[in-house]
Design a protein around this motif. Structure first.
Motif, PDB file in Angstrom:
ATOM      1  N   LEU A 118      39.487 -33.600   4.539  1.00 51.57           N
ATOM      2  CA  LEU A 118      38.292 -33.653   4.466  1.00 51.57           C
ATOM      3  C   LEU A 118      37.644 -35.178   4.240  1.00 51.57           C
ATOM      4  O   LEU A 118      36.338 -35.787   5.713  1.00 51.57           O
ATOM      5  CB  LEU A 118      37.541 -32.625   3.588  1.00 51.57           C
ATOM      6  N   ARG A 119      37.768 -36.143   3.906  1.00 47.02           N
ATOM      7  CA  ARG A 119      37.876 -37.201   3.758  1.00 47.02           C
ATOM      8  C   ARG A 119      37.449 -38.189   4.478  1.00 47.02           C
ATOM      9  O   ARG A 119      36.854 -38.659   5.096  1.00 47.02           O
ATOM     10  CB  ARG A 119      37.786 -38.126   2.217  1.00 47.02           C
ATOM     11  N   SER A 120      38.760 -37.212   5.321  1.00 41.70           N
ATOM     12  CA  SER A 120      39.412 -38.953   6.974  1.00 41.70           C
ATOM     13  C   SER A 120      38.745 -38.425   8.179  1.00 41.70           C
ATOM     14  O   SER A 120      37.845 -38.588   8.870  1.00 41.70           O
ATOM     15  CB  SER A 120      40.420 -37.868   6.452  1.00 41.70           C
ATOM     16  N   ILE A 121      37.877 -36.631   7.680  1.00 45.37           N
ATOM     17  CA  ILE A 121      36.582 -35.470   8.471  1.00 45.37           C
ATOM     18  C   ILE A 121      35.673 -36.643   9.130  1.00 45.37           C
ATOM     19  O   ILE A 121      35.188 -36.845   9.562  1.00 45.37           O
ATOM     20  CB  ILE A 121      36.701 -34.569   8.618  1.00 45.37           C
ATOM     21  N   ILE A 122      35.201 -36.990   7.450  1.00 43.02           N
ATOM     22  CA  ILE A 122      33.790 -38.151   7.140  1.00 43.02           C
ATOM     23  C   ILE A 122      33.545 -39.077   8.037  1.00 43.02           C
ATOM     24  O   ILE A 122      33.157 -39.143   8.633  1.00 43.02           O
ATOM     25  CB  ILE A 122      33.492 -37.925   5.523  1.00 43.02           C
ATOM     26  N   THR A 123      34.953 -39.907   7.925  1.00 40.95           N
ATOM     27  CA  THR A 123      35.339 -41.309   8.280  1.00 40.95           C
ATOM     28  C   THR A 123      35.339 -40.451   9.911  1.00 40.95           C
ATOM     29  O   THR A 123      34.978 -42.032  10.960  1.00 40.95           O
ATOM     30  CB  THR A 123      36.409 -41.479   7.706  1.00 40.95           C
ATOM     31  N   MET A 124      35.929 -40.095  10.765  1.00 46.59           N
ATOM     32  CA  MET A 124      35.799 -39.532  11.981  1.00 46.59           C
ATOM     33  C   MET A 124      34.660 -39.949  12.717  1.00 46.59           C
ATOM     34  O   MET A 124      34.110 -39.417  13.557  1.00 46.59           O
ATOM     35  CB  MET A 124      36.821 -38.214  12.304  1.00 46.59           C
ATOM     36  N   ILE A 125      33.378 -38.453  11.960  1.00 45.33           N
ATOM     37  CA  ILE A 125      32.221 -38.583  12.387  1.00 45.33           C
ATOM     38  C   ILE A 125      31.776 -40.239  11.900  1.00 45.33           C
ATOM     39  O   ILE A 125      30.956 -40.394  13.122  1.00 45.33           O
ATOM     40  CB  ILE A 125      31.308 -37.223  11.254  1.00 45.33           C
ATOM     41  N   GLU A 126      31.482 -40.637  10.793  1.00 43.39           N
ATOM     42  CA  GLU A 126      31.042 -41.834  10.689  1.00 43.39           C
ATOM     43  C   GLU A 126      31.393 -42.787  11.855  1.00 43.39           C
ATOM     44  O   GLU A 126      30.721 -43.474  12.323  1.00 43.39           O
ATOM     45  CB  GLU A 126      30.891 -42.688   9.407  1.00 43.39           C
ATOM     46  N   SER A 127      32.871 -42.545  12.239  1.00 44.49           N
ATOM     47  CA  SER A 127      32.880 -44.103  13.010  1.00 44.49           C
ATOM     48  C   SER A 127      33.263 -42.981  14.966  1.00 44.49           C
ATOM     49  O   SER A 127      33.347 -43.512  16.169  1.00 44.49           O
ATOM     50  CB  SER A 127      34.860 -43.621  13.319  1.00 44.49           C
ATOM     51  N   GLU A 128      32.230 -41.996  14.441  1.00 39.83           N
ATOM     52  CA  GLU A 128      32.311 -41.429  16.003  1.00 39.83           C
ATOM     53  C   GLU A 128      32.536 -41.265  16.989  1.00 39.83           C
ATOM     54  O   GLU A 128      32.781 -41.047  18.373  1.00 39.83           O
ATOM     55  CB  GLU A 128      30.664 -42.314  17.097  1.00 39.83           C
ATOM     56  N   ARG A 129      33.505 -40.374  16.114  1.00 39.06           N
ATOM     57  CA  ARG A 129      34.616 -39.737  17.218  1.00 39.06           C
ATOM     58  C   ARG A 129      34.479 -38.688  18.193  1.00 39.06           C
ATOM     59  O   ARG A 129      33.404 -37.825  17.969  1.00 39.06           O
ATOM     60  CB  ARG A 129      36.271 -39.131  15.928  1.00 39.06           C
ATOM     61  N   ALA A 130      35.125 -37.824  18.616  1.00 36.25           N
ATOM     62  CA  ALA A 130      35.055 -37.033  19.742  1.00 36.25           C
ATOM     63  C   ALA A 130      34.829 -35.710  18.934  1.00 36.25           C
ATOM     64  O   ALA A 130      35.467 -35.469  18.337  1.00 36.25           O
ATOM     65  CB  ALA A 130      36.219 -37.056  21.100  1.00 36.25           C
ATOM     66  N   CYS A 131      33.561 -34.764  19.303  1.00 34.41           N
ATOM     67  CA  CYS A 131      33.580 -33.591  18.973  1.00 34.41           C
ATOM     68  C   CYS A 131      34.086 -32.480  18.630  1.00 34.41           C
ATOM     69  O   CYS A 131      35.161 -31.892  18.041  1.00 34.41           O
ATOM     70  CB  CYS A 131      32.308 -32.971  19.044  1.00 34.41           C
ATOM     71  N   VAL A 132      35.495 -32.410  19.898  1.00 36.70           N
ATOM     72  CA  VAL A 132      36.553 -31.503  19.297  1.00 36.70           C
ATOM     73  C   VAL A 132      37.591 -32.001  19.108  1.00 36.70           C
ATOM     74  O   VAL A 132      37.733 -31.353  18.107  1.00 36.70           O
ATOM     75  CB  VAL A 132      37.270 -31.766  20.766  1.00 36.70           C
ATOM     76  N   ASP A 133      37.789 -33.369  18.508  1.00 37.78           N
ATOM     77  CA  ASP A 133      38.757 -33.722  17.998  1.00 37.78           C
ATOM     78  C   ASP A 133      38.494 -33.732  15.934  1.00 37.78           C
ATOM     79  O   ASP A 133      39.119 -33.203  15.554  1.00 37.78           O
ATOM     80  CB  ASP A 133      39.068 -35.703  17.837  1.00 37.78           C
ATOM     81  N   ILE A 134      36.935 -33.568  16.087  1.00 33.78           N
ATOM     82  CA  ILE A 134      36.628 -33.726  14.363  1.00 33.78           C
ATOM     83  C   ILE A 134      36.034 -31.480  14.412  1.00 33.78           C
ATOM     84  O   ILE A 134      36.521 -31.612  13.329  1.00 33.78           O
ATOM     85  CB  ILE A 134      34.875 -34.023  14.509  1.00 33.78           C
ATOM     86  N   ALA A 135      36.089 -31.216  14.924  1.00 33.10           N
ATOM     87  CA  ALA A 135      35.724 -29.604  14.848  1.00 33.10           C
ATOM     88  C   ALA A 135      37.738 -29.180  14.171  1.00 33.10           C
ATOM     89  O   ALA A 135      37.742 -28.716  14.160  1.00 33.10           O
ATOM     90  CB  ALA A 135      35.097 -29.369  16.507  1.00 33.10           C
ATOM     91  N   GLN A 136      38.888 -29.706  15.875  1.00 31.24           N
ATOM     92  CA  GLN A 136      40.230 -29.513  15.192  1.00 31.24           C
ATOM     93  C   GLN A 136      40.240 -29.177  13.847  1.00 31.24           C
ATOM     94  O   GLN A 136      40.728 -29.008  13.426  1.00 31.24           O
ATOM     95  CB  GLN A 136      40.882 -29.925  16.330  1.00 31.24           C
ATOM     96  N   GLN A 137      40.019 -30.884  13.547  1.00 33.85           N
ATOM     97  CA  GLN A 137      40.454 -30.822  12.096  1.00 33.85           C
ATOM     98  C   GLN A 137      39.585 -30.187  11.205  1.00 33.85           C
ATOM     99  O   GLN A 137      40.024 -29.819   9.907  1.00 33.85           O
ATOM    100  CB  GLN A 137      39.841 -33.006  11.879  1.00 33.85           C
ATOM    101  N   LEU A 138      38.244 -30.042  11.189  1.00 32.51           N
ATOM    102  CA  LEU A 138      36.950 -29.186  10.555  1.00 32.51           C
ATOM    103  C   LEU A 138      38.181 -27.382  10.387  1.00 32.51           C
ATOM    104  O   LEU A 138      38.081 -26.968   9.105  1.00 32.51           O
ATOM    105  CB  LEU A 138      36.328 -29.067  10.717  1.00 32.51           C
ATOM    106  N   HIS A 139      38.693 -26.558  11.789  1.00 32.09           N
ATOM    107  CA  HIS A 139      39.324 -26.382  11.805  1.00 32.09           C
ATOM    108  C   HIS A 139      40.107 -25.763  10.703  1.00 32.09           C
ATOM    109  O   HIS A 139      40.810 -24.757   9.972  1.00 32.09           O
ATOM    110  CB  HIS A 139      39.676 -26.094  13.074  1.00 32.09           C
ATOM    111  N   ALA A 140      41.591 -27.341  10.686  1.00 29.15           N
ATOM    112  CA  ALA A 140      42.840 -27.095   9.956  1.00 29.15           C
ATOM    113  C   ALA A 140      42.167 -27.292   8.489  1.00 29.15           C
ATOM    114  O   ALA A 140      43.036 -26.294   7.635  1.00 29.15           O
ATOM    115  CB  ALA A 140      43.538 -28.574  10.409  1.00 29.15           C
ATOM    116  N   VAL A 141      41.517 -27.687   8.460  1.00 30.33           N
ATOM    117  CA  VAL A 141      41.057 -27.585   6.719  1.00 30.33           C
ATOM    118  C   VAL A 141      39.920 -26.760   6.013  1.00 30.33           C
ATOM    119  O   VAL A 141      40.593 -25.539   5.287  1.00 30.33           O
ATOM    120  CB  VAL A 141      39.959 -28.897   7.023  1.00 30.33           C
ATOM    121  N   GLU A 142      39.638 -25.537   7.202  1.00 29.91           N
ATOM    122  CA  GLU A 142      38.882 -24.810   7.087  1.00 29.91           C
ATOM    123  C   GLU A 142      40.207 -23.090   6.805  1.00 29.91           C
ATOM    124  O   GLU A 142      40.031 -22.518   6.114  1.00 29.91           O
ATOM    125  CB  GLU A 142      37.987 -23.613   8.284  1.00 29.91           C
ATOM    126  N   LYS A 143      40.980 -23.498   7.550  1.00 33.17           N
ATOM    127  CA  LYS A 143      41.773 -22.301   7.282  1.00 33.17           C
ATOM    128  C   LYS A 143      43.088 -23.047   6.075  1.00 33.17           C
ATOM    129  O   LYS A 143      43.871 -22.431   5.637  1.00 33.17           O
ATOM    130  CB  LYS A 143      43.696 -22.557   8.781  1.00 33.17           C
TER     131      LYS A 143
END
Length: 97
Positions: free
Chosen positions: A29-54
């Protein structure tokens, strides 16, 4: 509000694995926050959020199943065979939570 009575403390064998899974999810989740702050693609972020949620859902499911298998079983104790069937059915259906 908070509970006033002392919590019922107990540990199950699965708790170590659950904590390990949750700590991994926390780091992820911390790495996802970094992804958002780094303006990574939303699809990549959503995929990673899905993994954390699971991972969190699986930790919850494991905790609930362990509680049912041990705590409820201990509470019910030696019940008559007819009631035992109902308990087993309950344990089976909770796997679909």
């Amino acid at each position: 509000m908070g509970r006033t009575e002392a919590p019922h403390e107990h540990t199950h064998q699965s708790h170590v694995a659950i904590v390990k899974r949750l700590k991994r999810a926390q780091g992820h989740l911390r790495s996802i926050i970094t992804m958002i702050e780094s303006e990574r693609a939303c699809v990549d972020i959503a995929q990673q959020l899905h993994a954390v949620e699971k991972a969190i859902c699986q930790a919850k499911r494991t905790l609930i199943q362990d509680h049912i298998d041990h705590c409820l079983e201990d509470t019910v104790g030696a019940v008559v065979s007819r009631a035992r069937g109902s308990l087993e059915e309950f344990k089976q259906i909770t796997k679909y939570l």
